[in-house]
Design a protein around this motif. Structure first.
Motif, PDB file in Angstrom:
ATOM      1  N   LEU A 199       9.923  22.012  40.987  1.00 58.01           N
ATOM      2  CA  LEU A 199       8.636  22.273  40.362  1.00 58.01           C
ATOM      3  C   LEU A 199       7.865  23.354  41.109  1.00 58.01           C
ATOM      4  CD1 LEU A 199       7.381  18.698  39.404  1.00 58.01           C
ATOM      5  CD2 LEU A 199       7.522  20.643  37.846  1.00 58.01           C
ATOM      6  N   LEU A 200       7.857  23.266  42.433  1.00 55.98           N
ATOM      7  CA  LEU A 200       7.117  24.245  43.225  1.00 55.98           C
ATOM      8  C   LEU A 200       7.775  25.614  43.184  1.00 55.98           C
ATOM      9  CD1 LEU A 200       6.068  22.079  46.297  1.00 55.98           C
ATOM     10  CD2 LEU A 200       4.649  22.833  44.392  1.00 55.98           C
ATOM     11  N   ASP A 201       9.097  25.648  43.112  1.00 55.63           N
ATOM     12  CA  ASP A 201       9.793  26.940  43.012  1.00 55.63           C
ATOM     13  C   ASP A 201       9.457  27.652  41.712  1.00 55.63           C
ATOM     14  OD1 ASP A 201      10.986  26.732  45.465  1.00 55.63           O
ATOM     15  OD2 ASP A 201      12.912  25.991  44.707  1.00 55.63           O
ATOM     16  N   GLY A 202       9.430  26.883  40.621  1.00 59.68           N
ATOM     17  CA  GLY A 202       9.280  27.521  39.320  1.00 59.68           C
ATOM     18  C   GLY A 202       7.879  27.526  38.742  1.00 59.68           C
ATOM     19  N   HIS A 203       7.006  26.638  39.260  1.00 61.60           N
ATOM     20  CA  HIS A 203       5.702  26.472  38.601  1.00 61.60           C
ATOM     21  C   HIS A 203       4.545  26.365  39.583  1.00 61.60           C
ATOM     22  CE1 HIS A 203       7.893  25.688  34.849  1.00 61.60           C
ATOM     23  NE2 HIS A 203       8.655  24.850  35.529  1.00 61.60           N
ATOM     24  N   ALA A 204       4.710  26.858  40.799  1.00 59.77           N
ATOM     25  CA  ALA A 204       3.657  26.693  41.814  1.00 59.77           C
ATOM     26  C   ALA A 204       2.330  27.276  41.354  1.00 59.77           C
ATOM     27  CB  ALA A 204       4.094  27.323  43.132  1.00 59.77           C
ATOM     28  N   GLU A 205       2.363  28.455  40.722  1.00 60.92           N
ATOM     29  CA  GLU A 205       1.114  29.092  40.313  1.00 60.92           C
ATOM     30  C   GLU A 205       0.391  28.259  39.254  1.00 60.92           C
ATOM     31  OE1 GLU A 205       3.912  30.709  40.812  1.00 60.92           O
ATOM     32  OE2 GLU A 205       3.342  32.030  42.468  1.00 60.92           O
ATOM     33  N   THR A 206       1.150  27.756  38.303  1.00 61.95           N
ATOM     34  CA  THR A 206       0.548  26.934  37.248  1.00 61.95           C
ATOM     35  C   THR A 206      -0.063  25.664  37.829  1.00 61.95           C
ATOM     36  OG1 THR A 206       2.115  27.758  35.600  1.00 61.95           O
ATOM     37  CG2 THR A 206       1.021  25.677  35.114  1.00 61.95           C
ATOM     38  N   ILE A 207       0.679  24.996  38.701  1.00 61.72           N
ATOM     39  CA  ILE A 207       0.174  23.769  39.310  1.00 61.72           C
ATOM     40  C   ILE A 207      -1.029  24.079  40.192  1.00 61.72           C
ATOM     41  CG2 ILE A 207       0.733  21.865  40.872  1.00 61.72           C
ATOM     42  CD1 ILE A 207       3.685  22.201  39.954  1.00 61.72           C
ATOM     43  N   ALA A 208      -0.946  25.171  40.954  1.00 62.42           N
ATOM     44  CA  ALA A 208      -2.043  25.547  41.839  1.00 62.42           C
ATOM     45  C   ALA A 208      -3.319  25.814  41.053  1.00 62.42           C
ATOM     46  CB  ALA A 208      -1.656  26.773  42.655  1.00 62.42           C
ATOM     47  N   ASP A 209      -3.210  26.470  39.910  1.00 62.42           N
ATOM     48  CA  ASP A 209      -4.379  26.718  39.077  1.00 62.42           C
ATOM     49  C   ASP A 209      -5.034  25.406  38.649  1.00 62.42           C
ATOM     50  OD1 ASP A 209      -4.114  29.443  39.244  1.00 62.42           O
ATOM     51  OD2 ASP A 209      -3.128  29.661  37.286  1.00 62.42           O
ATOM     52  N   SER A 210      -4.224  24.412  38.361  1.00 63.76           N
ATOM     53  CA  SER A 210      -4.760  23.144  37.869  1.00 63.76           C
ATOM     54  C   SER A 210      -5.481  22.354  38.953  1.00 63.76           C
ATOM     55  CB  SER A 210      -3.638  22.285  37.268  1.00 63.76           C
ATOM     56  OG  SER A 210      -2.773  21.786  38.272  1.00 63.76           O
ATOM     57  N   VAL A 211      -5.152  22.607  40.220  1.00 67.09           N
ATOM     58  CA  VAL A 211      -5.820  21.881  41.300  1.00 67.09           C
ATOM     59  C   VAL A 211      -6.782  22.761  42.090  1.00 67.09           C
ATOM     60  CG1 VAL A 211      -3.935  20.214  41.522  1.00 67.09           C
ATOM     61  CG2 VAL A 211      -3.921  22.266  42.960  1.00 67.09           C
ATOM     62  N   GLY A 212      -6.901  24.021  41.699  1.00 68.43           N
ATOM     63  CA  GLY A 212      -7.869  24.904  42.327  1.00 68.43           C
ATOM     64  C   GLY A 212      -7.546  25.295  43.749  1.00 68.43           C
ATOM     65  N   LEU A 213      -6.260  25.366  44.076  1.00 69.34           N
ATOM     66  CA  LEU A 213      -5.828  25.720  45.428  1.00 69.34           C
ATOM     67  C   LEU A 213      -4.767  26.817  45.363  1.00 69.34           C
ATOM     68  CD1 LEU A 213      -5.592  22.121  46.937  1.00 69.34           C
ATOM     69  CD2 LEU A 213      -7.206  23.904  47.634  1.00 69.34           C
ATOM     70  N   PRO A 214      -4.561  27.568  46.443  1.00 71.98           N
ATOM     71  CA  PRO A 214      -3.574  28.653  46.420  1.00 71.98           C
ATOM     72  C   PRO A 214      -2.140  28.136  46.293  1.00 71.98           C
ATOM     73  CG  PRO A 214      -5.113  28.915  48.255  1.00 71.98           C
ATOM     74  CD  PRO A 214      -5.317  27.542  47.712  1.00 71.98           C
ATOM     75  N   ALA A 215      -1.344  28.837  45.517  1.00 68.67           N
ATOM     76  CA  ALA A 215       0.063  28.461  45.365  1.00 68.67           C
ATOM     77  C   ALA A 215       0.784  28.501  46.706  1.00 68.67           C
ATOM     78  CB  ALA A 215       0.745  29.392  44.365  1.00 68.67           C
ATOM     79  N   ALA A 216       0.410  29.452  47.554  1.00 75.99           N
ATOM     80  CA  ALA A 216       1.058  29.553  48.868  1.00 75.99           C
ATOM     81  C   ALA A 216       0.835  28.292  49.689  1.00 75.99           C
ATOM     82  CB  ALA A 216       0.531  30.767  49.621  1.00 75.99           C
ATOM     83  N   LEU A 217      -0.340  27.679  49.560  1.00 71.92           N
ATOM     84  CA  LEU A 217      -0.613  26.442  50.295  1.00 71.92           C
ATOM     85  C   LEU A 217       0.291  25.316  49.804  1.00 71.92           C
ATOM     86  CD1 LEU A 217      -2.301  24.715  52.251  1.00 71.92           C
ATOM     87  CD2 LEU A 217      -3.931  24.356  50.374  1.00 71.92           C
ATOM     88  N   LEU A 218       0.452  25.199  48.483  1.00 74.17           N
ATOM     89  CA  LEU A 218       1.302  24.144  47.938  1.00 74.17           C
ATOM     90  C   LEU A 218       2.743  24.327  48.390  1.00 74.17           C
ATOM     91  CD1 LEU A 218      -1.275  23.774  46.244  1.00 74.17           C
ATOM     92  CD2 LEU A 218       0.198  23.340  44.256  1.00 74.17           C
ATOM     93  N   ARG A 219       3.211  25.566  48.393  1.00 70.59           N
ATOM     94  CA  ARG A 219       4.587  25.811  48.825  1.00 70.59           C
ATOM     95  C   ARG A 219       4.763  25.467  50.302  1.00 70.59           C
ATOM     96  NH1 ARG A 219       3.974  30.790  45.698  1.00 70.59           N
ATOM     97  NH2 ARG A 219       5.156  30.652  43.746  1.00 70.59           N
ATOM     98  N   ARG A 220       3.770  25.821  51.108  1.00 67.49           N
ATOM     99  CA  ARG A 220       3.889  25.548  52.539  1.00 67.49           C
ATOM    100  C   ARG A 220       3.843  24.052  52.824  1.00 67.49           C
ATOM    101  NH1 ARG A 220       0.718  24.679  56.737  1.00 67.49           N
ATOM    102  NH2 ARG A 220      -1.249  25.050  55.656  1.00 67.49           N
TER     103      ARG A 220
END
Length: 421
Positions: free
Chosen positions: A212-233
């Protein structure tokens, strides 16, 4: 089966009714009692609710009451979804903290404390009256702040369990991204109410969170209001409410330049009540989707069905910690997957929680304990202590200033602040 809804005049209620109608095979209901002291809200909400059930061919009848004991009599489950002070009080929750440079939000930080102060005593009073009329009924609390309110109910000896829609929202969102049925998704959900992380996402028992994070990090990050890079890390998905901690200063800057959520919701509620009063409206209005509480009805149906013995199973709920998270006291209320059945909820085992999460969880849990005490006992000093313990405040001068402001702003709903108790 009878189910009662305290706060039945809420504009949320048709969302519940829609779920009850769609999921009638999961939770067979013969009566839904809507309980609310405000007839101006209760009448239109009850009317549209009855029309929705009739339009869906559901056999349940809608009854109304202003008194919790009268409405809850004979109920097997009682949902509590009230808002003491309405959107006017919420506006203060969102603005008073900002005046001290703190996040203004109705469940997180100082705003959440203000809400707890006026809400806990009211919910406990209602629960006592419900218990007299329906001593065997389960109390399902959806009233925020859920963790603090649920602990107060349990400490008072009530058969209560807390419910939030964050986990089911993630389940549905992840299922959509994966093109899978939501029932195939289970979550490694851990934390406190409105302070949770998804550390695992299983599809048919297979871990798919990295995918999910590989393919959809930006979408998920937008929904939680946080940077995609943070979620991946992190390798996990924080809930939206973690934004108030991870991006505190940016959120405060945004809030200072934007209308409050309370103002937006108040306008929306006025329009919704007009729609509900229209006898031609017999379905859930599209406008309701902007009101919040997505998937609340599905979560409520699943929980009620599990508690009443029809469909026991694992669900994410707010429940006593026991020994689940060893860094918290047993009495703390945590939000984790639990085995839910007629005897209540038992947390399922949780993998060890790393310090990055456990430190913040423990910090906020300590605040929640102090917030509950302040709500029960009153007093500016108790409010100050709770604010001093909160990681979003934590400075003595700010805590003292903010405590005085919150108590003054909430005086109408705090008898002890008026010298009445």
């Amino acid at each position: 089966m009878k189910l009662a809804v305290v706060g039945g005049g809420s504009t949320y209620t048709p969302e519940l009714i829609d779920g009850f109608a769609r999921l009638r095979d999961v939770l067979p209901i013969s009566e839904i009692a809507l309980i609310d002291p405000d007839p101006r809200r209760l009448a239109p909400v009850a009317g549209v609710s009855a029309r929705m059930l009739a339009g869906a061919g559901h056999p349940a009848r809608i009854t109304t009451a202003s008194d919790p004991a009268e409405g809850a009599a004979g109920a097997q489950a009682v949902l509590v979804q009230l808002r003491v002070g309405g959107q006017a009080a919420r506006h203060l929750d969102e603005t008073v903290p900002l005046s001290c440079g703190c996040v203004g939000q109705e469940t997180t930080g100082a705003g959440g404390l203000a809400k707890a102060l006026r809400t806990v005593p009211v919910v406990l009073d209602i629960a006592e009256r419900v218990a007299e009329a329906a001593p065997d009924a389960w109390i399902i609390d959806f009233t925020n702040p859920v963790g603090i309110v649920t602990r107060a109910l349990l400490d008072a000896g009530h058969r209560a369990i807390g419910l939030c829609n964050v986990a089911i929202g993630f389940q549905r969102r992840f299922a959509a991204l994966l093109g899978a049925d939501p029932g195939r998704i289970s979550l490694g959900h851990v934390g406190l109410n409105h302070l949770t992380w998804e550390r695992s996402v299983l599809l048919d028992g297979r871990e798919v969170l990295p995918e999910l994070l590989d393919g959809h990090a930006e979408t998920i990050a937008d929904s939680v209001g946080l940077p995609a890079a943070l979620l991946r890390r992190l390798g996990m998905v924080p809930s939206y409410y973690l934004r108030y901690f991870y991006e505190h200063d940016a959120v405060v800057a945004e809030q200072r330049d934007a209308p409050t959520r309370a103002a937006k919701v108040a306008a929306m509620e006025a329009e919704l009540l007009e729609l509900y009063a229209d006898p031609a409206v017999a379905t859930k209005p599209e406008l309701l989707s902007g009101r919040g509480g997505a998937f609340y009805s599905e979560a409520a149906v699943d929980l009620a069905a599990a508690l009443l013995g029809d469909r026991p199973g694992p669900l994410v709920v707010n429940v006593r910690n026991g020994g689940t998270l060893p860094f918290l006291p047993p009495e703390a209320i945590i939000e984790v997957p639990a085995s839910v059945g007629p005897d209540g909820a038992v947390p399922l085992p949780v993998d060890p929680v790393p310090p990055l999460l456990s430190g913040l969880i423990a910090h906020v849990a300590a605040y929640e304990e102090l917030a509950g005490l302040a709500a029960m006992r009153g007093g500016v000093d108790a409010v100050t202590d709770a604010l001093l313990a909160h990681p979003l405040i934590g400075q003595a001068s700010v805590a003292a200033d903010l405590a005085a402001r919150l108590v003054e702003a909430g005086r109408e709903h705090l008898p002890w602040a008026r010298g009445e108790g």
